[in-house]
Design a protein around this motif. Structure first.
Motif: not given
Lengths: 92, 92, 92, 92
Positions: C2, C4, C35, C46, C79, C84, C86-90
Motif C-alpha cells: 500500500q 499514499t 481512495l 491511497e 511507502t 500501513t 493512509t491519507l488519514a494518518g498523514k
C-alpha cells in the motif's frame, strides 16, 4: 508510448546522508531498459512509460527489502504525441 | 545561508513548445549571483538561499511583464548545517 | 504494497485554463480502485502502489486519446514498512 | 503580485516520523500574512508572492535554529495576470 521523466527518492529516517540509497536507486534504474542521466538533483530518464513506472515500483520494493523503513519519491513524467520525446530534445 | 536548489517553470497557455520561455528562465537565472547547471528537466542552482528566492520572484515577474499569462514553477530547496551544500557535492 | 501519493497533471498547449483536463484526471482516478481526495493543488491518493502507477499510465493514455498533445505529470509516492500508510494518518 | 502555492518540507536524518517538523512548518506558515490550507501531502498557500517566498526562507532558518541538520523543501508557485489567483478558484 515513449516518455521522459525525472526521478528522485528520499529515504526518511535513514540519516543525514542518503548517498548510499541514492546510489542504489541509480544502479536499479540503470539495470532496466531505460536511458538514464544523473544530475545533482535526481535522475533523468527516457524510455517506455510502462517501463519507467515499473522501475519506480521496483525501486520502492528493492529499497524496502534492503531495510529502508520509509520512502518518498518524486516522479515527473512527460509524454507527447506530436513527436517522440527524448532527453536530448529537452536540453538547451 | 547557502543552499542548493532545482527550478523548473511551466507557462500555461503558451503553446505545446515552451522552449522560448525555458531559455528566458535560464538567462534570467544566469544573470543573478548564482551557480547554475541546466539539465533535461530543469536547472540546478547553488547560492545564497535569499538570492535563489529573489531569482524565483524575478523570473515570475519578468515572464509576466513579457506577456506570459499563467506560470507554474517548481522549486526544490535544500539547506544543511553540517557542511556547506554544493551542487558538486551532490553529484554521484 | 500500500502507498499514499499525490498526483498533478498539467497539459501544455491547452490554453490558460486547464480545468477541463483536471476534471477529467480526477474522474479517471476515481474510476480506479483507489481512495482519492482532491485539493487546490492536486489529488491525494491511497491504494496499492501498483494500482496508483497503473492509474498514472491510464491518465496519460486517456488524455492523449482525447486530444491532448503534451502532458507533464507529477507523482509523489510514499511507502513505509513500519505501518500501513493512509491519507488519514498523514493529516494534521 | 498575488500567488497560490503548495509547500512541503522534509527533514533528513530526523527519524522515520517527521510529524513534529511538519507541525512546526504549518505553525510557522500560519504566523505569516498568508492563507493556508493543510492536506495530507502538504500545505496550500495563498498570498503575496514575496510573502510566500519570505515564509519559505523563515521556515528553513527556524527549523535549522531548532536543530534540524538537513532540510529539503518543495514549493510549487502559481501566478497569473488574467485574474487574481486564489485557492478557492482552484478547487473542483
Amino acid at each position: 508510448m515513449q516518455a521522459t521523466a525525472e526521478f528522485q527518492l528520499i529515504p526518511l529516517g535513514a540519516g543525514v546522508s542518503v548517498r548510499r540509497e541514492v546510489e542504489r536507486v541509480v544502479a536499479l534504474l540503470r539495470s532496466r531498459p531505460l536511458l538514464t542521466e544523473t544530475h545533482a538533483s535526481g535522475t533523468n530518464i527516457e524510455g517506455e512509460m510502462h517501463e519507467i513506472l515499473n522501475a519506480v515500483e521496483a525501486v520502492h520494493k528493492a529499497l524496502h527489502a534492503e531495510g529502508a523503513v520509509r520512502l518518498v519519491s518524486y516522479l515527473k513524467l512527460e509524454t507527447r504525441t506530436d513527436k517522440t520525446p527524448t532527453l536530448a530534445g529537452k536540453r538547451l
